[in-house]
Design a protein around this motif. Structure first.
Motif, PDB file in Angstrom:
ATOM      1  N   MET A   1       0.723  -1.203  -0.036  1.00 40.71           N
ATOM      2  CA  MET A   1       0.016   0.196  -0.036  1.00 40.71           C
ATOM      3  C   MET A   1       0.877   1.332  -0.169  1.00 40.71           C
ATOM      4  N   ASN A   2       1.895   1.321  -0.794  1.00 40.48           N
ATOM      5  CA  ASN A   2       2.696   2.443  -0.830  1.00 40.48           C
ATOM      6  C   ASN A   2       2.100   3.752  -1.473  1.00 40.48           C
ATOM      7  N   HIS A   3       2.611   4.735  -0.627  1.00 41.47           N
ATOM      8  CA  HIS A   3       1.878   6.030  -1.256  1.00 41.47           C
ATOM      9  C   HIS A   3       2.789   6.926  -1.886  1.00 41.47           C
ATOM     10  N   ILE A   4       2.363   7.600  -2.668  1.00 38.69           N
ATOM     11  CA  ILE A   4       3.197   8.753  -3.320  1.00 38.69           C
ATOM     12  C   ILE A   4       3.344   9.953  -2.341  1.00 38.69           C
ATOM     13  N   ARG A   5       4.700  10.330  -2.201  1.00 38.10           N
ATOM     14  CA  ARG A   5       4.965  11.427  -1.352  1.00 38.10           C
ATOM     15  C   ARG A   5       4.766  12.631  -1.972  1.00 38.10           C
ATOM     16  N   GLY A   6       3.586  13.344  -1.127  1.00 34.61           N
ATOM     17  CA  GLY A   6       3.405  14.956  -1.791  1.00 34.61           C
ATOM     18  C   GLY A   6       4.058  15.958  -0.933  1.00 34.61           C
ATOM     19  N   SER A   7       3.381  17.075  -0.688  1.00 40.45           N
ATOM     20  CA  SER A   7       4.239  18.233  -0.237  1.00 40.45           C
ATOM     21  C   SER A   7       4.442  18.119   1.046  1.00 40.45           C
ATOM     22  N   LEU A   8       5.227  18.916   1.866  1.00 37.16           N
ATOM     23  CA  LEU A   8       5.596  19.095   3.193  1.00 37.16           C
ATOM     24  C   LEU A   8       4.624  19.688   3.692  1.00 37.16           C
ATOM     25  N   ILE A   9       3.917  19.074   4.971  1.00 37.78           N
ATOM     26  CA  ILE A   9       3.080  19.783   5.555  1.00 37.78           C
ATOM     27  C   ILE A   9       3.683  20.415   6.784  1.00 37.78           C
ATOM     28  N   TYR A  10       4.511  19.739   7.282  1.00 32.36           N
ATOM     29  CA  TYR A  10       4.815  20.178   8.615  1.00 32.36           C
ATOM     30  C   TYR A  10       6.479  19.568   8.894  1.00 32.36           C
ATOM     31  N   GLU A  11       7.314  20.512   9.315  1.00 31.18           N
ATOM     32  CA  GLU A  11       8.796  19.857   9.899  1.00 31.18           C
ATOM     33  C   GLU A  11       8.886  20.120  11.209  1.00 31.18           C
ATOM     34  N   GLY A  12       9.294  18.918  12.114  1.00 27.35           N
ATOM     35  CA  GLY A  12       9.229  19.240  13.512  1.00 27.35           C
ATOM     36  C   GLY A  12      10.659  19.007  13.753  1.00 27.35           C
ATOM     37  N   LYS A  13      11.443  18.905  15.018  1.00 30.02           N
ATOM     38  CA  LYS A  13      12.632  18.874  15.463  1.00 30.02           C
ATOM     39  C   LYS A  13      12.942  17.369  14.799  1.00 30.02           C
ATOM     40  N   ALA A  14      12.404  16.299  15.062  1.00 32.27           N
ATOM     41  CA  ALA A  14      12.909  14.976  14.506  1.00 32.27           C
ATOM     42  C   ALA A  14      11.908  14.308  13.441  1.00 32.27           C
ATOM     43  N   LYS A  15      11.040  14.965  13.103  1.00 33.96           N
ATOM     44  CA  LYS A  15      10.292  14.256  11.889  1.00 33.96           C
ATOM     45  C   LYS A  15       9.836  15.315  10.950  1.00 33.96           C
ATOM     46  N   ARG A  16       9.452  14.928   9.921  1.00 33.03           N
ATOM     47  CA  ARG A  16       8.992  15.559   8.566  1.00 33.03           C
ATOM     48  C   ARG A  16       7.527  14.842   8.171  1.00 33.03           C
ATOM     49  N   VAL A  17       6.497  15.822   8.059  1.00 40.61           N
ATOM     50  CA  VAL A  17       5.065  15.021   7.647  1.00 40.61           C
ATOM     51  C   VAL A  17       4.771  15.757   6.083  1.00 40.61           C
ATOM     52  N   PHE A  18       4.368  14.630   5.482  1.00 38.82           N
ATOM     53  CA  PHE A  18       4.193  14.958   4.071  1.00 38.82           C
ATOM     54  C   PHE A  18       2.701  14.551   3.792  1.00 38.82           C
ATOM     55  N   GLU A  19       2.120  15.344   2.620  1.00 36.87           N
ATOM     56  CA  GLU A  19       0.931  14.869   2.227  1.00 36.87           C
ATOM     57  C   GLU A  19       0.893  13.509   1.430  1.00 36.87           C
ATOM     58  N   CYS A  20       0.128  12.829   1.284  1.00 38.68           N
ATOM     59  CA  CYS A  20       0.167  11.784   0.222  1.00 38.68           C
ATOM     60  C   CYS A  20      -1.150  11.591  -0.346  1.00 38.68           C
ATOM     61  N   ASP A  21      -1.004  10.456  -1.497  1.00 34.90           N
ATOM     62  CA  ASP A  21      -2.202  10.489  -2.556  1.00 34.90           C
ATOM     63  C   ASP A  21      -3.433  10.258  -1.669  1.00 34.90           C
ATOM     64  N   ASN A  22      -3.632   9.747  -0.476  1.00 34.55           N
ATOM     65  CA  ASN A  22      -4.783   9.668   0.283  1.00 34.55           C
ATOM     66  C   ASN A  22      -4.915  10.772   1.242  1.00 34.55           C
ATOM     67  N   PRO A  23      -5.899  11.691   1.043  1.00 33.24           N
ATOM     68  CA  PRO A  23      -6.178  12.884   1.977  1.00 33.24           C
ATOM     69  C   PRO A  23      -6.170  12.564   3.422  1.00 33.24           C
ATOM     70  N   GLU A  24      -6.741  11.274   3.634  1.00 32.28           N
ATOM     71  CA  GLU A  24      -7.034  11.060   5.086  1.00 32.28           C
ATOM     72  C   GLU A  24      -5.606  10.400   5.679  1.00 32.28           C
ATOM     73  N   ARG A  25      -4.584  10.402   5.123  1.00 32.91           N
ATOM     74  CA  ARG A  25      -3.253   9.848   5.334  1.00 32.91           C
ATOM     75  C   ARG A  25      -1.984  10.698   5.198  1.00 32.91           C
ATOM     76  N   VAL A  26      -0.994  10.450   6.151  1.00 32.49           N
ATOM     77  CA  VAL A  26       0.125  11.172   5.791  1.00 32.49           C
ATOM     78  C   VAL A  26       1.390  10.274   5.757  1.00 32.49           C
ATOM     79  N   LEU A  27       2.519  10.823   5.048  1.00 36.90           N
ATOM     80  CA  LEU A  27       3.699  10.109   5.442  1.00 36.90           C
ATOM     81  C   LEU A  27       4.579  10.815   6.408  1.00 36.90           C
ATOM     82  N   ILE A  28       5.409  10.119   7.168  1.00 36.63           N
ATOM     83  CA  ILE A  28       5.934  10.713   8.217  1.00 36.63           C
ATOM     84  C   ILE A  28       7.277  10.269   8.193  1.00 36.63           C
TER      85      ILE A  28
END
Ligand code: TMP
Length: 247
Positions: A1-28
């Motif tokens: 169930m691999n997702h396509i990495r979209g744009s960066l939503i948020y960058e924290g100190k230890a992680k980055r959160v990206f949009e993906c092709d499913n609007p209810e999910r993110v890639l961390i």
């Protein structure tokens, strides 16, 4: 169930959160950056992202098996986790089984005191304010979440502590304390977010009585003890040994 990495939503100190092709999910993405004391101390520790991603995955899976809801869905790569997209509640929920860290700096309680029942503290998640500890009344005043969600957070945190404490005890590790973050997913369900790793838990090796050598978590970085990656590797090694036993 691999997702396509979209744009960066948020960058924290230890992680980055990206949009993906499913609007209810993110890639961390778990980064190698380490920070302490509200990012006043910083370093890059090769391998940390991979270890924290793997350790968090194992612990989220353990919690899910025990009926606890988390944002975790699957691993996409060694450092990339697929998770529910959540609105993170700006609270750091800390539960302590043994007194150390800020509890001993800020109160006369002695290092190593067993806390029974475990002590649960809420902090307001805001680096600029230095993540201040909240009283019950300040928590209500901030009106960050409903009273029922607050009660649920406390109940879930105590259950997680019980599950993880017993789990690590069997791996010869004392779970000293840890921090959880919570969020509401797209269905409005309260889930554990963020990560559960040696970055936000304290682990002491039961097989070692030396107060410094027994530390197997980010305190090695906070206190300049060295051997940060070896400690994180040791936590993963014990978890993986346990997993292979079960299968
Ligand atoms: P403390 O003793 O420094 O208050 O930390 C308690 C626990 O919370 C410990 O397991 C480390 C974790 N923690 C975080 O995850 N993030 C933080 O910003 C801080 C201060 C602590």
């Amino acid at each position: 169930m691999n997702h396509i990495r979209g744009s960066l939503i948020y960058e924290g100190k230890a992680k980055r959160v990206f949009e993906c092709d499913n609007p209810e999910r993110v890639l961390i993405e778990f980064k190698n950056d380490a920070t302490a004391f509200n990012a006043k101390k910083r370093a890059e520790i090769a391998g940390k992202g991979r270890l924290n991603c793997k350790i968090s995955t194992a612990l989220f899976e353990l919690l899910e098996l025990n009926g606890i809801s988390t944002h975790f869905l699957a691993l996409q790569s060694e450092t990339l986790m697929i998770a529910d997209k959540v609105n993170v509640i700006p609270l750091e929920v800390v539960i302590r089984n043994i007194a150390t860290g800020s509890l001993c700096r800020e109160t006369p309680i002695n290092q190593g005191t067993i806390l029974n029942p475990p002590l649960l503290d809420f902090y307001y998640k805001d680096d600029e304010l230095g993540d201040p500890i909240l009283t019950e009344e300040r928590l209500k005043l901030l009106n960050l979440i409903s009273t029922s969600h607050l009660k649920e957070i406390e109940k879930v945190t105590r259950s997680v502590n019980k599950i993880l404490k017993e789990y690590f005890d069997a791996l010869d590790l004392l779970l000293v304390d840890f921090k959880l973050e919570f969020g509401l997913n797209s269905s409005g369900k309260l889930v554990i977010a963020d990560e559960i790793s040696p970055d936000n838990c304290r682990f002491w090796d039961k097989k070692n009585s030396d107060p410094k050598d027994r530390i197997l978590d980010k305190d090695r970085f906070r206190q300049d003890l060295g051997g940060v990656i070896d400690a994180y590797e040791e936590i993963l090694k014990r978890i993986e040994k346990d997993t292979s036993k079960a299968t």
